[in-house]
Design an enzyme around this catalytic site. Structure first.
Site, PDB file in Angstrom:
ATOM      1  N   GLU A  27       0.345   9.522  -1.339  1.00  0.00           N
ATOM      2  CA  GLU A  27       0.763   9.071  -0.018  1.00  0.00           C
ATOM      3  C   GLU A  27       1.940   8.126  -0.249  1.00  0.00           C
ATOM      4  O   GLU A  27       1.836   7.208  -1.064  1.00  0.00           O
ATOM      5  CB  GLU A  27      -0.360   8.314   0.695  1.00  0.00           C
ATOM      6  CG  GLU A  27       0.054   7.923   2.108  1.00  0.00           C
ATOM      7  CD  GLU A  27      -0.924   6.972   2.805  1.00  0.00           C
ATOM      8  OE1 GLU A  27      -1.826   6.437   2.130  1.00  0.00           O
ATOM      9  OE2 GLU A  27      -0.761   6.772   4.015  1.00  0.00           O
TER      10      GLU A  27
ATOM     11  N   ARG B 129     -11.212   7.839 -11.883  1.00  0.00           N
ATOM     12  CA  ARG B 129      -9.913   7.173 -11.895  1.00  0.00           C
ATOM     13  C   ARG B 129      -9.852   6.187 -13.053  1.00  0.00           C
ATOM     14  O   ARG B 129     -10.868   5.763 -13.598  1.00  0.00           O
ATOM     15  CB  ARG B 129      -9.681   6.462 -10.575  1.00  0.00           C
ATOM     16  CG  ARG B 129     -10.648   5.336 -10.299  1.00  0.00           C
ATOM     17  CD  ARG B 129     -10.090   4.275  -9.338  1.00  0.00           C
ATOM     18  NE  ARG B 129      -8.888   4.648  -8.681  1.00  0.00           N
ATOM     19  CZ  ARG B 129      -8.792   4.912  -7.370  1.00  0.00           C
ATOM     20  NH1 ARG B 129      -9.864   4.838  -6.609  1.00  0.00           N
ATOM     21  NH2 ARG B 129      -7.652   5.213  -6.831  1.00  0.00           N
TER      22      ARG B 129
ATOM     23  N   LYS C 131      -3.419  -0.101  -4.552  1.00  0.00           N
ATOM     24  CA  LYS C 131      -2.144  -0.313  -3.873  1.00  0.00           C
ATOM     25  C   LYS C 131      -2.210  -1.544  -2.982  1.00  0.00           C
ATOM     26  O   LYS C 131      -1.234  -2.268  -2.846  1.00  0.00           O
ATOM     27  CB  LYS C 131      -1.812   0.916  -3.028  1.00  0.00           C
ATOM     28  CG  LYS C 131      -1.144   2.037  -3.802  1.00  0.00           C
ATOM     29  CD  LYS C 131      -0.662   3.106  -2.839  1.00  0.00           C
ATOM     30  CE  LYS C 131      -0.336   4.393  -3.572  1.00  0.00           C
ATOM     31  NZ  LYS C 131      -0.124   5.497  -2.634  1.00  0.00           N
TER      32      LYS C 131
END
Length: 553
Positions: free
Chosen positions: A33, A257, A267
């Site tokens: 994104e 992850r 983020k």
RNA sequence: UGCCUGAUAGUAUAAUGGCAGUACGACUGUUUUUGGUACAGUUUGUCUUGGUUCGAAUCCAGGUCGGGCAACCA
């Protein structure tokens, strides 16, 4: 390639699919994104997706998951493209979920026509309430039984801009009693009167992640859609949409992850560090972003090597930062140009050396002699590192102290005869004598010394600013530390040495090469450098056996 | 308390019913004009209880512990 290396679980799935002829070739995608900069965690995903395609002769798309106009910007799109390229990967196509807005809209229409989606007028609080909890089933509201005709009209009106944000949503009609919260009539479209960085004001309704991601995968014929573990509960919904829409059956697979010690990877937190100025921007060399690592001097090869070493599995993990540093050193040791720099100078007068300047040759890289040598000026006044002298030396101290001898790298063996203190008792100058027949390369002195020091000729030294970076956080597991993560910021993560003394070769060296400052670490020229003021970033330090030894005592 | 998911050395990762291996770390030593590099060696492990089996890290059952899920974010 790596025939002898065992496969990770995703490679096994791919090989199995290829072997049974399910696919002729594979197509993966990297779907960021564009709402922030890429970090080392994304690098793992990039290496996985692009690496898989490379290994099995497939392709990888770069697809921007741009379905939320309020957080996304072109600046981020650009940085993401730059980072992926820098990491060494080429995408087959540059795509955007927003390319498919019309098609996705039609998908929603199809669902409504099949009686599998409806317009809900409830506000978000009501919807949340009616969803129930993980232990209590949700309830079906009155809007759920609206007619297909009415739903179609309402959805068209939503698109036409007849409603304000939040007034209506479209929901998939699945199962309000499902044990999986994501299947309790998930919202698939919401109203957002916001400017989109690509589609501008063409739309005021936007599909949710769950009604855009799988659809985009399917439109592109992605064979293996690889994401992280937290999307596991979304998979039934991913499959449900594909089944009901009767479109290309992309399959979702999930891996754990990356988490790394002494840093943050979300983020949200990275953005906070930037906005609250705990660091100087997204590419501050202390950040875990790709752009920060590039600026800091981490080679792309090292990051790829790191991603390869940490592997791919489903287990939660916390990888040592030192493994990344190992990969960086391993690469840089083979490629970095050796140079001599003194951070904290101590003047040495070589009392028996003539008052002339001599030029000495020194190899650029002992690991790669093809890089040649450079010429270094030497005279009777030089600088060495202040902590390379001790008035009273502990045992096993191989550096300068009264009466002790050391080798000056690529020059002569010197002996410390005397030292001078100022009135405060600080050592300000050493008087040494050199052994003329100990010249580097033609040493006939027969003297063996344990220590070799880097040095800089005083008359020809150039000044430079050195930025030394340390870990950004004081605790290993920042994400799981108690309280606010910002409380654990390391106040000493940046140390600036304003006036280091460097050998003159550095003035003419190329700006994009990696250096090893002998006995100091690996360094690169920072983009803040000007013609008059050289600025270096420390990429990573050298392993320091003496520091360990000294700590023991 | 529901559903999903996972557990192998300090950290990661392999062994796919048949000798628990590899990398990093740590520790020793050798080499070295970087206390770097290189090289050699040492060290430490299958969450637990039961079952199936000639044989289990692997299969089965129970337990324990970790992670995720109740955004009109992705």
């Amino acid at each position: 390639m790596s025939e002898d290396k065992s496969l990770n679980f995703i490679e096994e799935i791919v090989e199995a699919d290829l072997n049974i002829g399910k696919y002729q070739s594979i197509l993966t995608r990297f779907p960021p994104e564009p709402n922030g900069y890429l970090h080392i965690g994304h690098a793992k995903s990039i290496c996985l997706n692009f690496g898989l395609a490379k290994k099995y002769g497939g392709k990888t798309n770069l697809r921007f998951d741009d379905t939320n106009p309020s957080t996304e910007e072109t600046e981020y799109v650009d940085s993401i493209k730059e980072d992926v390229k820098w990491l060494g990967f080429e995408w087959a196509a540059e795509l955007y979920a927003s390319n498919y807005f019309e098609q996705i809209y039609q998908f929603a229409v199809q669902l409504i026509e099949k009686g599998l989606a409806y317009v809900d007028d409830s506000n978000s609080e009501t919807i949340a309430l009616e969803k129930g909890t993980p232990t209590q089933p949700g309830i079906e509201n009155a809007f759920r039984s609206r007619s297909i005709t009415e739903n179609l009209q309402l959805f068209a009106d939503m698109r036409a801009g007849k409603y304000k944000d939040g007034e209506k949503v479209v929901r998939a009609k699945i199962d309000m009693g499902s044990p999986n919260m994501h299947m309790r009539d998930p919202i698939i479209y919401r109203i957002k009167h916001a400017h989109h960085h690509r589609t501008g004001d063409a739309w005021c309704i936007y599909p949710m992640y769950d009604f855009a991601h799988g659809q985009s995968d399917s439109i592109e014929n992605i064979t293996h859609s690889i994401c992280t573990l937290e999307f596991i509960p979304h998979r039934p919904l991913y499959d449900w949409c594909i089944e009901k829409l009767e479109i290309f059956p992309s399959k979702q697979y999930e891996f754990a992850r990356l988490n790394m010690t002494y840093t943050v990877m979300s983020k949200r937190k990275l953005l906070q560090l930037v906005n609250e100025q705990h660091v100087n921007g997204w590419d501050d060399p202390r950040m875990s972003t790709i752009s920060a690592m590039r600026r800091r001097g981490y080679p792309a090869e090292s990051i790829r090597e790191f991603c390869d070493k940490i592997g791919v599995a489903k287990r939660e993990n916390l990888i040592d930062l030192s493994l990344l540093e190992f990969c960086v050193r391993e690469r840089l040791n083979k490629t970095a140009m050796r140079r001599m720099v003194v951070f904290d100078p101590l003047k040495i007068v070589i009392t028996n050396y003539p008052n002339t300047t001599e030029y000495l040759e020194s190899e650029n890289n002992p690991e790669d002699l093809s890089t040649g040598t450079r010429s270094i000026p030497f005279s009777n006044v030089i600088f060495v590192e202040k902590d390379d002298f001790m008035e009273v030396a502990p045992k096993k101290y191989f550096r300068l102290s009264p009466g002790q001898m050391v080798r000056l790298k690529s020059a002569y063996i010197i002996k410390c005869d005397d030292f001078i203190k100022d009135q405060d008792g600080n050592i300000v100058e050493l008087h040494c004598s050199y052994i003329p027949e100990s010249k580097s390369g033609s040493d006939t002195s027969g003297i063996n010394v344990k220590g070799t020091l880097q040095w800089v000729n005083a008359a020809t030294a150039i000044k430079a600013e050195i930025r030394l970076y340390d870990r950004l956080f004081k605790v290993e597991d920042v994400a799981n530390a108690e309280g606010d993560f910002k409380d654990y910021i390391n106040p000493d993560s940046l140390q600036i040495i304003a006036n280091a003394y460097a050998e003159p070769a550095l003035k003419t060296d190329n700006a994009d090469v990696a250096f090893q400052f002998i006995r100091k670490g690996y360094f690169v020229i920072d983009r803040d450098s000007t013609h008059d003021q050289l600025v270096f970033n420390r990429t990573v330090n050298l392993k320091d056996g003496w520091a360990k030894e000294a700590k023991k005592a």
